[in-house]
Design a protein around this motif. Structure first.
Motif: not given
Ligand code: C5P
Length: 230
Positions: A53-57
């Motif tokens: 799970a990571t940030s959109k960027d």
């Protein structure tokens, strides 16, 4: 053999580290911290899925890292994280495959976990709903009020520091997350959510080297470990 999905929350901002790049994507010894972390799980036979799970960027960054990690029989998935660690994990849980029976959650920023400890934690699920890797508390821990006045000193011999991985039977982890989200409960780890729905969870003794890279000093220590200086 059990089928394990590993959820790796990697959507933190890294403000405590003071780095412009989110922590999991900082390179140590030629590889990102996230890649070091994923590689520890890829040698464990039960692992069938890795979900980051990571940030959109950072989604593209993660897909790039997956290209270096590919292993036969392991599915790699990336999902967008949330504002809190708990939301990041909840988003990842929605992507866990039907065939999976146990789920491990492991912080992206703990690259020094060993395959032996992961295997030991998995084996404890024969008798428990969950297994949490941790170490006995080294310091005396104080319970304080809002003004920092000391209220209590719990008996240190019964205190452990919870690390990750924290590994659970899939059904109880899904139930625990549903319950926590519904009741607006936020825990600082996954075990606390499973404890609230009555899960039986055991501590598994890990190692002091399983540090969570949080502050600049942790990054320095991590660099020394990986370069063989300590
Ligand atoms: O927040 P903390 O520093 O304890 O982060 C533990 C792990 O949770 C890190 O790997 C971080 O990237 C991840 N995290 C996340 N989503 C957030 C906050 C933290 O996936 N909103």
């Amino acid at each position: 053999m059990r089928k394990l999905a590993v959820i790796i929350p990697a959507a933190g901002s890294g403000t405590r580290l003071g780095s412009p790049l989110p922590k999991p994507f900082i390179e140590i010894a030629g590889k990102t911290i996230l890649e070091h972390t994923i590689s520890k799980f890829l040698v464990v036979r039960e692992v069938c899925e890795v979900i980051v799970a990571t940030s959109k960027d950072s989604i593209e960054r993660v897909n790039h890292i997956f290209k270096n990690c590919s292993v036969d029989g392991v599915d790699f998935k990336v999902v967008e994280g949330g504002a809190e660690r708990q939301y990041s994990i909840d988003n990842a849980l929605k992507k866990v495959g039907e065939e999976i029976d146990i789920v491990a959650v492991h912080d992206a920023v703990r690259p020094f976990i060993s395959a032996e400890i992961i295997k030991e934690a998995i084996s404890r699920l024969d008798s428990f709903d969950g297994a949490v890797v941790g170490v006995p508390a080294k310091d005396t821990i104080k319970l304080v009020d809002d003004t920092h006045k000391i209220k209590q000193t719990p008996d240190r011999t019964k205190l452990w520091q919870a690390q990750t991985p924290q590994i659970f039977r899939k059904e109880i982890l899904l139930q625990a997350y549903e319950h926590a989200i519904k009741h607006y409960y936020f825990g600082t780890d996954d075990s606390s959510l499973v404890e609230r729905v009555g899960g039986s969870i055991v501590m598994v003794e890990g190692g002091r080297e399983n540090l969570k890279i949080t502050f600049p000093i942790d990054l320095k220590v991590a660099e020394m470990i990986l370069s063989g200086k300590i």
